[in-house]
Design a protein around this motif. Structure first.
Motif, PDB file in Angstrom:
ATOM      1  N   ARG A  33      -7.002  -7.722-104.156  1.00 30.97           N
ATOM      2  CA  ARG A  33      -8.022  -6.770-103.697  1.00 30.97           C
ATOM      3  C   ARG A  33      -9.397  -7.400-103.867  1.00 30.97           C
ATOM      4  NH1 ARG A  33     -10.496  -1.883-106.142  1.00 30.97           N
ATOM      5  NH2 ARG A  33      -9.336  -2.341-108.040  1.00 30.97           N
ATOM      6  N   PRO A  34     -10.051  -7.779-102.761  1.00 35.53           N
ATOM      7  CA  PRO A  34     -11.396  -8.337-102.853  1.00 35.53           C
ATOM      8  C   PRO A  34     -12.385  -7.311-103.408  1.00 35.53           C
ATOM      9  CG  PRO A  34     -10.433  -8.758-100.693  1.00 35.53           C
ATOM     10  CD  PRO A  34      -9.552  -7.753-101.376  1.00 35.53           C
ATOM     11  N   LEU A  35     -13.223  -7.758-104.324  1.00 33.95           N
ATOM     12  CA  LEU A  35     -14.271  -6.931-104.912  1.00 33.95           C
ATOM     13  C   LEU A  35     -15.573  -7.726-104.888  1.00 33.95           C
ATOM     14  CD1 LEU A  35     -12.262  -5.698-108.045  1.00 33.95           C
ATOM     15  CD2 LEU A  35     -12.716  -4.364-105.974  1.00 33.95           C
ATOM     16  N   GLY A  36     -16.646  -7.127-105.311  1.00 32.61           N
ATOM     17  CA  GLY A  36     -17.890  -7.869-105.388  1.00 32.61           C
ATOM     18  C   GLY A  36     -17.817  -8.970-106.414  1.00 32.61           C
ATOM     19  N   GLY A  37     -17.992 -10.198-105.993  1.00 34.36           N
ATOM     20  CA  GLY A  37     -17.989 -11.327-106.927  1.00 34.36           C
ATOM     21  C   GLY A  37     -16.635 -11.896-107.260  1.00 34.36           C
ATOM     22  N   GLY A  38     -15.586 -11.428-106.588  1.00 38.34           N
ATOM     23  CA  GLY A  38     -14.263 -11.991-106.868  1.00 38.34           C
ATOM     24  C   GLY A  38     -13.148 -11.162-106.306  1.00 38.34           C
ATOM     25  N   VAL A  39     -11.945 -11.424-106.799  1.00 36.84           N
ATOM     26  CA  VAL A  39     -10.736 -10.776-106.296  1.00 36.84           C
ATOM     27  C   VAL A  39      -9.875 -10.339-107.476  1.00 36.84           C
ATOM     28  CG1 VAL A  39      -8.626 -11.074-104.934  1.00 36.84           C
ATOM     29  CG2 VAL A  39     -10.753 -12.178-104.198  1.00 36.84           C
ATOM     30  N   ALA A  40      -9.509  -9.065-107.494  1.00 34.21           N
ATOM     31  CA  ALA A  40      -8.549  -8.567-108.476  1.00 34.21           C
ATOM     32  C   ALA A  40      -7.149  -8.796-107.932  1.00 34.21           C
ATOM     33  CB  ALA A  40      -8.788  -7.081-108.736  1.00 34.21           C
ATOM     34  N   PHE A  41      -6.218  -9.166-108.809  1.00 24.70           N
ATOM     35  CA  PHE A  41      -4.846  -9.366-108.335  1.00 24.70           C
ATOM     36  C   PHE A  41      -3.860  -9.163-109.477  1.00 24.70           C
ATOM     37  CE2 PHE A  41      -6.362 -13.518-109.669  1.00 24.70           C
ATOM     38  CZ  PHE A  41      -5.270 -14.179-110.208  1.00 24.70           C
ATOM     39  N   PHE A  42      -2.625  -8.897-109.113  1.00 24.35           N
ATOM     40  CA  PHE A  42      -1.535  -8.700-110.062  1.00 24.35           C
ATOM     41  C   PHE A  42      -0.441  -9.717-109.745  1.00 24.35           C
ATOM     42  CE2 PHE A  42      -3.794  -4.756-109.987  1.00 24.35           C
ATOM     43  CZ  PHE A  42      -3.682  -4.225-111.258  1.00 24.35           C
ATOM     44  N   CYS A  43       0.104 -10.342-110.780  1.00 28.36           N
ATOM     45  CA  CYS A  43       1.181 -11.304-110.564  1.00 28.36           C
ATOM     46  C   CYS A  43       1.825 -11.648-111.902  1.00 28.36           C
ATOM     47  CB  CYS A  43       0.662 -12.566-109.870  1.00 28.36           C
ATOM     48  SG  CYS A  43      -0.459 -13.557-110.879  1.00 28.36           S
TER      49      CYS A  43
END
Length: 321
Positions: A33-43
């Protein structure tokens, strides 16, 4: 904390969030999930380590340990104490805590970091019978605290030094050098270089400076993982990191680079002077510069990256491209 439920955040330069999300997806990470200043992700652990090894666009890969109450220092300490640090910090690993951001109650980042450090040490002493060593300069496990309004996000930095500080940089390269690498990688990503390189396109930089664009282009086309020769990582102090998985990923990356470099250097003519080279249907990477010191630095970067045979840095300018 289950391996398939781990939450991460990959930071990047502003404007590169979408390309970074695409890059993470290309590594097999589905939940991004792109957010301001980076990307959140699960793995899982494997894909987190793979992101550290292969990302060209991320500055850091952070394991999100938890989100806590930051309305008061005591509440921050109590919530941080409840986090499962024994599952986060590896036995014997030294730690350091840094804090960023403030609110009405937490106005001093050093004090905020101290409260979280005390919580981590107390939790580990309870779980293991001893407090971890604190190493502010070179910790095995670097813990990051981000205060925003009434909450704080606490993370473990899996990268160590910024991923933008490529291993081909020289020890005396200035503080701006990693940013050059980041901007070059971002430019290439926005230009769709990966697809163009696979189609056999050439990359010629008529004003190459220290060679960041050319080296980054060659590295991507030759399938060179940016972290392949990096010696120190933040995840060395991560309790859930797996040396077996990491060694397997490194071996795979070695094989991919060997094959990619061979494909890019399929003709001995690449070693010939530019005026004597025949037309080649192989990937070409060239840079021109009017500065002898810049040429030397660019050639040094290509050599340290293991790409000298694929990259040509020559005297000249745009009129000769």
């Amino acid at each position: 904390m289950q391996q398939d439920e781990l939450e991460f955040f990959a930071s990047c330069l502003a404007g590169l969030e979408a390309p970074l999300a695409d890059e993470l997806k290309s590594l097999g990470i589905r939940s991004v999930r792109p957010l301001g200043g980076g990307v959140a992700f699960f793995c899982d652990v494997r894909h987190a380590l793979k992101a550290c090894l292969w990302s060209r666009l991320a500055s850091r890969i952070m394991l999100v340990v938890g989100r806590v109450d930051a309305r008061m220092a005591d509440l921050l300490f109590e919530d941080a104490l409840e986090l499962p640090w024994e599952d986060v910090v590896a036995p014997g690993a030294s730690i350091a805590v840094s804090a960023h951001g403030m609110n009405d109650e937490l106005r001093n980042t050093r004090f905020t970091a101290l409260k979280v450090k005390d919580a981590v040490c107390d939790r580990l002493r309870e779980a293991r019978g001893e407090r971890p060593d604190v190493d502010a300069e070179c910790p095995d496990a670097a813990i990051d605290v981000r205060v925003r309004e009434k909450r704080a996000t606490i993370s473990l930095d899996l990268s160590g030094a910024s991923l933008y500080r490529r291993t081909y940089l020289a020890p005396d390269d200035g503080a701006e050098a990693p940013l050059e690498c980041a901007l070059a990688a971002g430019l290439l990503a926005l230009a769709g270089w990966d697809g163009r390189a696979r189609a056999g396109a050439a990359c010629v930089d008529a004003a190459c400076g220290d060679g960041a664009v050319v080296v980054e282009a060659a590295a991507a086309a030759c399938d060179l993982a940016p972290g392949l020769t990096r010696e120190r990582w933040g995840f060395f102090g991560w309790a859930q990191s797996s040396p077996a998985i990491w060694n397997e990923l490194i071996a795979q990356a070695d094989d991919r680079f060997e094959a990619g470099l061979a494909a890019a250097c399929a003709s001995d003519a690449l070693d010939a002077p530019a005026s004597a080279r025949p037309d080649l249907d192989v990937v070409r990477f060239a840079g021109l510069s009017a500065s002898s010191p810049a040429i030397a630095r660019a050639r040094g970067r290509a050599k340290r990256a293991g790409l000298r045979q694929a990259v040509s840095i020559e005297p000249g300018g745009a009129e000769e491209a």
